[in-house]
Design a protein around this motif. Structure first.
Motif, PDB file in Angstrom:
ATOM      1  N   ALA A  98       0.820  -1.208   0.000  1.00 52.86           N
ATOM      2  CA  ALA A  98       0.000   0.000   0.000  1.00 52.86           C
ATOM      3  C   ALA A  98       0.858   1.263   0.000  1.00 52.86           C
ATOM      4  N   VAL A  99       1.926   1.262   0.783  1.00 51.15           N
ATOM      5  CA  VAL A  99       2.792   2.438   0.873  1.00 51.15           C
ATOM      6  C   VAL A  99       3.496   2.710  -0.459  1.00 51.15           C
ATOM      7  N   PHE A 100       4.021   1.670  -1.092  1.00 51.69           N
ATOM      8  CA  PHE A 100       4.714   1.872  -2.363  1.00 51.69           C
ATOM      9  C   PHE A 100       3.739   2.222  -3.490  1.00 51.69           C
ATOM     10  N   THR A 101       2.513   1.737  -3.390  1.00 49.63           N
ATOM     11  CA  THR A 101       1.497   2.107  -4.379  1.00 49.63           C
ATOM     12  C   THR A 101       1.107   3.569  -4.228  1.00 49.63           C
ATOM     13  N   PRO A 140      -6.353  -1.328  12.705  1.00 50.71           N
ATOM     14  CA  PRO A 140      -6.359   0.075  12.264  1.00 50.71           C
ATOM     15  C   PRO A 140      -6.173   0.178  10.758  1.00 50.71           C
ATOM     16  N   PRO A 141      -6.652   1.245  10.149  1.00 48.53           N
ATOM     17  CA  PRO A 141      -6.423   1.426   8.708  1.00 48.53           C
ATOM     18  C   PRO A 141      -4.936   1.597   8.433  1.00 48.53           C
ATOM     19  N   ILE A 142      -4.504   1.191   7.259  1.00 45.83           N
ATOM     20  CA  ILE A 142      -3.101   1.322   6.886  1.00 45.83           C
ATOM     21  C   ILE A 142      -2.774   2.792   6.641  1.00 45.83           C
ATOM     22  N   ASP A 143      -1.797   3.282   7.360  1.00 49.28           N
ATOM     23  CA  ASP A 143      -1.366   4.680   7.257  1.00 49.28           C
ATOM     24  C   ASP A 143      -0.222   4.762   6.257  1.00 49.28           C
ATOM     25  N   THR A 144      -0.488   5.310   5.084  1.00 46.00           N
ATOM     26  CA  THR A 144       0.534   5.359   4.042  1.00 46.00           C
ATOM     27  C   THR A 144       1.329   6.657   4.041  1.00 46.00           C
ATOM     28  N   SER A 145       1.145   7.492   5.043  1.00 44.87           N
ATOM     29  CA  SER A 145       1.912   8.731   5.098  1.00 44.87           C
ATOM     30  C   SER A 145       3.380   8.417   5.356  1.00 44.87           C
ATOM     31  N   LEU A 146       4.264   9.343   4.984  1.00 45.03           N
ATOM     32  CA  LEU A 146       5.697   9.148   5.114  1.00 45.03           C
ATOM     33  C   LEU A 146       6.281  10.112   6.142  1.00 45.03           C
ATOM     34  N   ALA A 149      13.425  10.502   7.197  1.00 42.96           N
ATOM     35  CA  ALA A 149      14.354   9.580   7.828  1.00 42.96           C
ATOM     36  C   ALA A 149      15.740   9.728   7.219  1.00 42.96           C
ATOM     37  N   MET A 150      16.775   9.412   8.011  1.00 47.41           N
ATOM     38  CA  MET A 150      18.151   9.450   7.516  1.00 47.41           C
ATOM     39  C   MET A 150      18.445   8.264   6.615  1.00 47.41           C
ATOM     40  N   GLY A 151      17.715   7.168   6.839  1.00 47.42           N
ATOM     41  CA  GLY A 151      17.925   5.958   6.055  1.00 47.42           C
ATOM     42  C   GLY A 151      16.997   4.882   6.563  1.00 47.42           C
ATOM     43  N   THR A 152      17.177   3.684   6.084  1.00 46.43           N
ATOM     44  CA  THR A 152      16.324   2.580   6.514  1.00 46.43           C
ATOM     45  C   THR A 152      16.947   1.855   7.704  1.00 46.43           C
ATOM     46  N   TYR A 153      16.132   1.059   8.385  1.00 42.75           N
ATOM     47  CA  TYR A 153      16.558   0.286   9.548  1.00 42.75           C
ATOM     48  C   TYR A 153      16.518  -1.186   9.161  1.00 42.75           C
ATOM     49  N   GLY A 154      17.663  -1.856   9.253  1.00 38.88           N
ATOM     50  CA  GLY A 154      17.847  -3.174   8.665  1.00 38.88           C
ATOM     51  C   GLY A 154      16.907  -4.264   9.101  1.00 38.88           C
ATOM     52  N   CYS A 155      16.319  -4.172  10.287  1.00 39.90           N
ATOM     53  CA  CYS A 155      15.456  -5.261  10.740  1.00 39.90           C
ATOM     54  C   CYS A 155      14.136  -5.310   9.994  1.00 39.90           C
ATOM     55  N   ASN A 156      13.740  -4.181   9.381  1.00 34.74           N
ATOM     56  CA  ASN A 156      12.471  -4.131   8.633  1.00 34.74           C
ATOM     57  C   ASN A 156      12.553  -3.045   7.581  1.00 34.74           C
ATOM     58  N   MET A 157      12.988  -3.404   6.385  1.00 34.19           N
ATOM     59  CA  MET A 157      13.123  -2.404   5.329  1.00 34.19           C
ATOM     60  C   MET A 157      12.700  -2.999   3.997  1.00 34.19           C
ATOM     61  N   ALA A 158      12.148  -2.141   3.164  1.00 33.87           N
ATOM     62  CA  ALA A 158      11.632  -2.589   1.869  1.00 33.87           C
ATOM     63  C   ALA A 158      12.064  -1.604   0.788  1.00 33.87           C
ATOM     64  N   PHE A 159      12.323  -2.133  -0.416  1.00 34.13           N
ATOM     65  CA  PHE A 159      12.828  -1.317  -1.505  1.00 34.13           C
ATOM     66  C   PHE A 159      12.109  -1.642  -2.811  1.00 34.13           C
ATOM     67  N   ARG A 160      11.936  -0.613  -3.630  1.00 37.87           N
ATOM     68  CA  ARG A 160      11.344  -0.806  -4.953  1.00 37.87           C
ATOM     69  C   ARG A 160      12.395  -1.437  -5.870  1.00 37.87           C
TER      70      ARG A 160
END
Length: 290
Positions: A98-101, A140-146, A149-160
């Motif tokens: 949902a966030v990437f869409t 709760p509804p999915i919150d797609t707001s951004l 951040a300085m970067g991603t956090y390795g334990c939970n990160m996603a990339f296009r």
């Protein structure tokens, strides 16, 4: 939108195997699941599941994640990297999609942590599961707001995937590869936005087994930020703050260390890195020598 999962793991067969159940609970089924391990000992004895592709190769977070990237076959839109001790909400994969869409210019993101045991004795699996189930029960509804951040956090990160292209994790950062998540995500910033989101949720247990010994991590706490300055993926001010915070904490707490942290080993590693810096020998991969 298709979302693939890659998990690099060493020394945590119980936590890794739980991901079969985590994936089955998802409201959006991952397009594929890859376990990237160093040896058969990283899986429970006799592990076999047709939904999981198991890769074996040299030990090291960067190498193992790169192997996972190179082995993707489902042509996913997004690839998600999770730590083996991350416990996801049942809508985690749906939230990533949902966030990437919602944000076509988003190339990388990390989600919301209900708890992070990395800075404590850790969060046991039963507690983590209870927290996630309570969150899911609220639905709760999915919150797609951004969120910036300085970067991603390795334990939970996603990339296009389209943005990743030929970019790979830097294998000059060996083993635990401290700060490889920041380095990777910042190299993608020229291709789009890298932000945080509350769109997908979970708990990072912060399991202590399978982590680098204190000496090696202490060395990396100095060597890796300085290396990333030279690469241009970490600002000198950020690197200095990171080093001062960690080196200072190691020295202050060395006299009354937490039971789960090898503070004396980290202090020794910090000073070994300083010595190598002064003698021109400082490199992230020096930790392979001790």
């Amino acid at each position: 939108m298709k979302v693939a999962i890659v998990i690099a793991s060493v020394g945590r067969p119980v936590e890794l195997a739980r991901w079969v159940d985590h994936a089955r609970r998802q409201t959006l089924t991952p397009s594929e699941i890859i376990f990237s391990i160093a040896s058969d000992a990283d899986l429970p004895a006799g592990f076999a599941d047709p939904s999981v592709k198991v890769l074996r190769g040299p030990k090291g977070s960067c190498h193992q994640r790169n192997s996972g990237l190179d082995a993707l076959t489902s042509a996913p839109d997004v690839v998600a990297f999770f730590d083996d001790d991350y416990v996801p909400s049942r809508r985690c994969i749906e939230g990533i999609a949902a966030v990437f869409t919602a944000h076509p210019d988003l190339v990388g993101t990390s989600g919301q942590l209900l708890a992070d045991g990395i800075h404590s004795a850790g969060v046991d699996y039963e507690t983590a599961t209870t927290m996630v189930e309570a969150y899911d029960a609220e639905d709760p509804p999915i919150d797609t707001s951004l969120i910036k951040a300085m970067g991603t956090y390795g334990c939970n990160m996603a990339f296009r995937c389209a943005a990743i292209g030929d970019v790979r994790f830097d294998e000059k950062l060996p083993l635990y590869a401290w700060q490889e998540d920041v380095d990777f995500s910042r190299r993608l910033r020229s291709r789009g936005r890298v932000e945080r989101t509350h769109g997908f949720v979970g708990v990072h247990q912060g399991v202590k087994g399978g982590r680098s010994p204190g000496l090696r991590l202490g060395y990396s706490q100095v060597a890796n930020p300085l290396y990333l300055i030279r690469k241009g993926t970490m600002a000198p001010s950020d690197a200095l703050w990171l080093m001062m915070r960690n080196v200072g904490s190691n020295h202050v707490k060395a006299f009354t260390p937490e039971p789960w942290v090898d503070r004396k080993g980290r202090v020794a590693g910090n000073w070994r890195a300083v010595k190598d810096l002064l003698t021109g020998k400082l490199r992230p991969d020096r930790i392979l020598d001790f």
